[in-house]
Scaffold this active site. Structure first.
Site, PDB file in Angstrom:
ATOM      1  N   SER A  29     -31.865 -25.272   5.003  1.00 34.20           N
ATOM      2  CA  SER A  29     -31.076 -24.759   3.886  1.00 34.20           C
ATOM      3  C   SER A  29     -29.750 -25.517   3.818  1.00 34.20           C
ATOM      4  O   SER A  29     -29.760 -26.734   3.676  1.00 34.20           O
ATOM      5  CB  SER A  29     -30.899 -23.244   4.024  1.00 34.20           C
ATOM      6  OG  SER A  29     -30.448 -22.667   2.825  1.00 34.20           O
ATOM      7  N   HIS A  39     -38.221 -18.633   1.646  1.00 31.75           N
ATOM      8  CA  HIS A  39     -37.099 -19.272   2.328  1.00 31.75           C
ATOM      9  C   HIS A  39     -37.032 -18.809   3.783  1.00 31.75           C
ATOM     10  O   HIS A  39     -37.187 -17.619   4.069  1.00 31.75           O
ATOM     11  CB  HIS A  39     -35.809 -18.900   1.600  1.00 31.75           C
ATOM     12  CG  HIS A  39     -34.634 -19.770   1.906  1.00 31.75           C
ATOM     13  ND1 HIS A  39     -34.682 -21.149   1.790  1.00 31.75           N
ATOM     14  CD2 HIS A  39     -33.367 -19.473   2.313  1.00 31.75           C
ATOM     15  CE1 HIS A  39     -33.495 -21.651   2.086  1.00 31.75           C
ATOM     16  NE2 HIS A  39     -32.677 -20.655   2.424  1.00 31.75           N
ATOM     17  N   GLU A  91     -39.387 -20.845  -2.114  1.00 24.81           N
ATOM     18  CA  GLU A  91     -38.145 -20.572  -1.391  1.00 24.81           C
ATOM     19  C   GLU A  91     -37.467 -19.281  -1.875  1.00 24.81           C
ATOM     20  O   GLU A  91     -37.084 -18.444  -1.067  1.00 24.81           O
ATOM     21  CB  GLU A  91     -37.168 -21.740  -1.574  1.00 24.81           C
ATOM     22  CG  GLU A  91     -37.647 -23.079  -1.018  1.00 24.81           C
ATOM     23  CD  GLU A  91     -37.376 -23.243   0.467  1.00 24.81           C
ATOM     24  OE1 GLU A  91     -36.741 -22.346   1.062  1.00 24.81           O
ATOM     25  OE2 GLU A  91     -37.807 -24.266   1.023  1.00 24.81           O
TER      26      GLU A  91
END
Length: 504
Positions: A209, A426, A334
């Site tokens: 991320s 995610h 995600e």
């Protein structure tokens, strides 16, 4: 009996508490067991080693200052203080906040805490945590390097200043203070990692991320090139905040604080008040979500003309970092979980209007819907989540691979659907990367009994890349654009991101 390596730096291998001498002094770690029944059965952990002086007082908004040597033994048994204060409630990974001032520290995990001669050390992984550049912690049990060390990789996790303290524009303060923290931590690794058995000439930086964005930022930064040798970017979110946007945000936040936009002005504002103002200024609303999709995050690495000379993709096109191998990829969905609660509200919204609200040009909508027919069939919320995922993560993967031209680049997709969410969301791939499916807080993210065989594959590919610069599938260049699709079973696919291309 205590055993000491004849050419060592004083690492005591036969004791419960191994000791290593680094440039700043002696550090004492702890042995821990690894898992999986192969490789090294134990790993030495050295936690909370400061690489810089505490960024408080006169140093709060300054460039990081290297840690002065200490006279006695530093007991490195516990994680150090974190820049994250309290639980911001935005990360899906267990990332604890630890109070204290000395927030700039590293954690080292090694199978053999004995000094390595030049060219003989083990490969090194340096992990930079995510959290949107304002949250996250290197003290997560998921980031414990025990299973990388089991497989012969020395692992380092680093901390850095977050949010406004790390990235906010201040008139008379150094820019990109969080980036400067990364650089100093990597300099610490170059100076000290051989003492832990690592090879400073074989350092791979990796992150997820915002951490994935961090390692790509470093890959495109001329100033950082000597500090690492490979990059593994998981769901990378580049910031590349423009100088104008960074300054405008900093001035607006100072105005809301009733302070001058200077170090003196901000130093008079208590830390908890800065966090309160920052949270309000970055709150996710429908308007701010559109701005973030179009312009990126307001707090993060900024194009300051000093460290970041230009946006990172432009640096890639100019060949910066082209000598270094890169692996990059993302999960298939995600941000789809962010739209789950909106399923009923979106049910009656026409698909064309929905795509328009999410920034998909009218000319691309038909092709995009056709290319994502399986997601369309799953409902409007899944479609909205896929668009967010594609615009924020997956289009960038294709663009970066193209921007790097002939540079060695490997691409993957993580497609295994979580047993909890029904899609690959995610953060789902992180415990597979670290091979820690036996750790805490896995089931809420992955569901019961996630496939260990897939973790073995993902982790082995990472180890191969860190050790040899090749994850084990064909590079992305050429007409076939091969990518590894991690699933049950995994496969190598031609143009595996074809469903994203209508957005390019």
């Amino acid at each position: 009996m205590t055993l000491e390596h004849p050419a060592s730096n004083g690492a005591l291998l036969g004791t419960e508490h191994p000791e290593v001498r680094i440039a700043e002094g002696l550090v004492r770690g702890r042995w821990r067991p690894t898992t999986g029944g192969r490789g090294n059965a134990r790993s030495a952990a050295f936690l909370g080693i400061p690489f810089a002086e505490a960024p408080v007082g006169e140093l709060r908004f300054a460039a990081p200052q290297p840690k002065a040597p200490w006279g006695d033994v530093l007991d490195a048994a516990e994680f150090g203080a974190t820049a994250q204060r309290g639980d911001p409630g935005v990360t899906l990974i267990p990332e604890p906040s630890i109070p204290g001032d000395s927030t700039l520290n590293v954690n080292v995990f090694t199978p053999e805490p004995v000094a390595a001669d030049p060219g003989t050390g083990l490969p090194v992984l340096v992990w930079i945590h995510g959290g949107g550049y304002f949250a996250g912690s290197p003290a997560s049990v998921w980031y414990d390097g025990r299973n990388f060390t089991r497989d012969g990789v020395v692992t380092v996790t680093i901390s850095y200043r977050l949010g406004f303290d790390g990235f906010g524009w201040i008139e008379d303060a150094p820019s990109n203070r969080g980036v400067r923290d990364w650089l100093l931590a990597l300099e610490w690794v170059q100076r000290n990692i051989a003492a832990f058995g690592g090879d400073p000439a074989r350092v791979t930086i990796a992150g997820q991320s915002a951490g994935g964005g961090a390692v790509m930022t470093l890959l495109g930064m001329e100033r950082a090139q000597h500090l690492f040798h490979g990059v593994y970017a998981i769901s990378g979110a580049l910031a590349d905040v423009s100088a104008e946007r960074s300054e405008a945000f900093g001035r607006k936040l100072a105005e809301s604080a009733g302070a001058a936009p200077t170090r003196a002005g901000w130093s008079a504002i208590p830390e908890d008040r800065v966090l309160e103002l920052q949270k309000a200024a970055t709150a996710m609303t429908s308007d701010s979500m559109s701005e973030i999709i179009d312009e990126g995050l307001p707090l993060g690495p900024a194009v300051d003309g000093e460290l970041l000379l230009r946006p990172t993709p432009e640096s890639f096109r100019l060949g910066v970092g082209s000598d270094k191998p890169l692996v990059l990829g993302a999960t298939d969905d995600e941000f789809s979980m962010a739209m789950t609660d909106a399923a009923k509200a979106l049910r009656w919204v026409p698909k064309g209007i929905l795509l328009g609200k999410l920034g998909v040009p009218k000319s691309a909508r038909g092709a995009y819907l056709a290319a994502n027919a399986d997601v369309v069939a799953a409902g409007k919320a899944r479609l909205a989540g896929r668009v967010l995922t594609d615009r924020m993560f997956r289009t960038a993967i294709l663009r970066i691979a193209e921007d790097r031209g002939a540079a060695p680049t490997w691409v993957y997709r993580f497609s295994w659907p979580s047993g909890a969410f029904g899609f690959a969301e995610h953060c789902l791939d992180v415990p597979f990367f670290f091979d820690c499916l036996d750790g805490p807080a896995i089931e809420p993210l992955a569901g019961p009994n996630p496939p260990q065989a897939l973790a073995d594959e993902v982790h082995a590919a990472a180890v191969a890349f860190i050790a040899n610069g090749d994850p084990g599938w064909p590079a992305h260049g050429g007409a076939d654009r091969i990518a590894r699709v991690f699933d049950v079973p995994s496969r190598d696919a031609r143009d595996a991101y074809a469903s994203v291309r209508p957005l390019l």
